[in-house]
Design a protein around this motif. Structure first.
Motif, mmCIF file in Angstrom:
data_model
loop_
_atom_site.group_PDB
_atom_site.id
_atom_site.type_symbol
_atom_site.label_atom_id
_atom_site.label_comp_id
_atom_site.label_asym_id
_atom_site.label_seq_id
_atom_site.Cartn_x
_atom_site.Cartn_y
_atom_site.Cartn_z
ATOM 1 N N VAL A 222 25.408 108.895 116.205
ATOM 2 C CA VAL A 222 24.601 110.017 115.709
ATOM 3 C C VAL A 222 23.366 110.190 116.582
ATOM 4 O O VAL A 222 23.012 111.308 116.955
ATOM 5 N N VAL B 130 24.505 120.376 113.793
ATOM 6 C CA VAL B 130 24.447 119.466 112.657
ATOM 7 C C VAL B 130 25.415 118.318 112.914
ATOM 8 O O VAL B 130 26.441 118.497 113.562
ATOM 9 N N TRP C 11 27.151 114.771 110.882
ATOM 10 C CA TRP C 11 27.283 114.003 109.657
ATOM 11 C C TRP C 11 28.363 112.940 109.832
ATOM 12 O O TRP C 11 29.153 112.987 110.767
ATOM 13 N N THR C 12 28.362 111.969 108.931
ATOM 14 C CA THR C 12 29.377 110.921 108.949
ATOM 15 C C THR C 12 30.020 110.823 107.572
ATOM 16 O O THR C 12 29.391 111.109 106.558
ATOM 17 N N VAL C 13 31.284 110.422 107.563
ATOM 18 C CA VAL C 13 32.002 110.178 106.315
ATOM 19 C C VAL C 13 32.805 108.883 106.483
ATOM 20 O O VAL C 13 33.267 108.560 107.575
#
Length: 111
Positions: free
Chosen positions: A74, A89, A91-93
């Motif tokens: 990131v 943008v 994001w992580t999951v």
């Protein structure tokens, strides 16, 4: 394991990919997407008629990584993508399992 996803303007992607390669990322997926952010509407002309376009063409990068590398990825994406104008943008999951089809490796070995 984590899936790190970034949605960026197309002109930012080459710098981000170079930075990810330097970090040691061996593979990633790039998809063409469209996004709405409420700020970048533009007017276009089609067959003499003017119309407003609210969605913007963007590129989505998906990188599968181990948990301990996700925060670093990131940071790499954020620093490489912060040059120039436009936004993005990241994001992580969490990912429960992954299987590499060709070698039949699963879990962290497949990453």
């Amino acid at each position: 394991m984590r899936l790190v996803t970034a949605v960026l303007p197309p002109h930012r992607v080459p710098d981000v990919v170079k930075a990810l390669q330097s970090f040691g990322v061996r593979g990633l997926t790039v998809s063409e997407v469209q996004g709405y952010d409420g700020y970048t509407a533009r007017t276009e002309v089609y067959r003499g008629a003017r119309y407003r376009v609210d969605v913007t063409p963007l590129l989505r990068l998906d990188v599968l990584t181990l948990d301990f590398d996700a925060a670093d990825l990131v940071r790499v994406i954020r620093s490489a993508g912060a040059r120039g104008t436009g936004g993005g943008v990241v994001w992580t999951v969490p990912v429960d399992n992954v299987v590499r089809i060709r070698t039949r490796e699963s879990g962290p070995d497949a990453v």
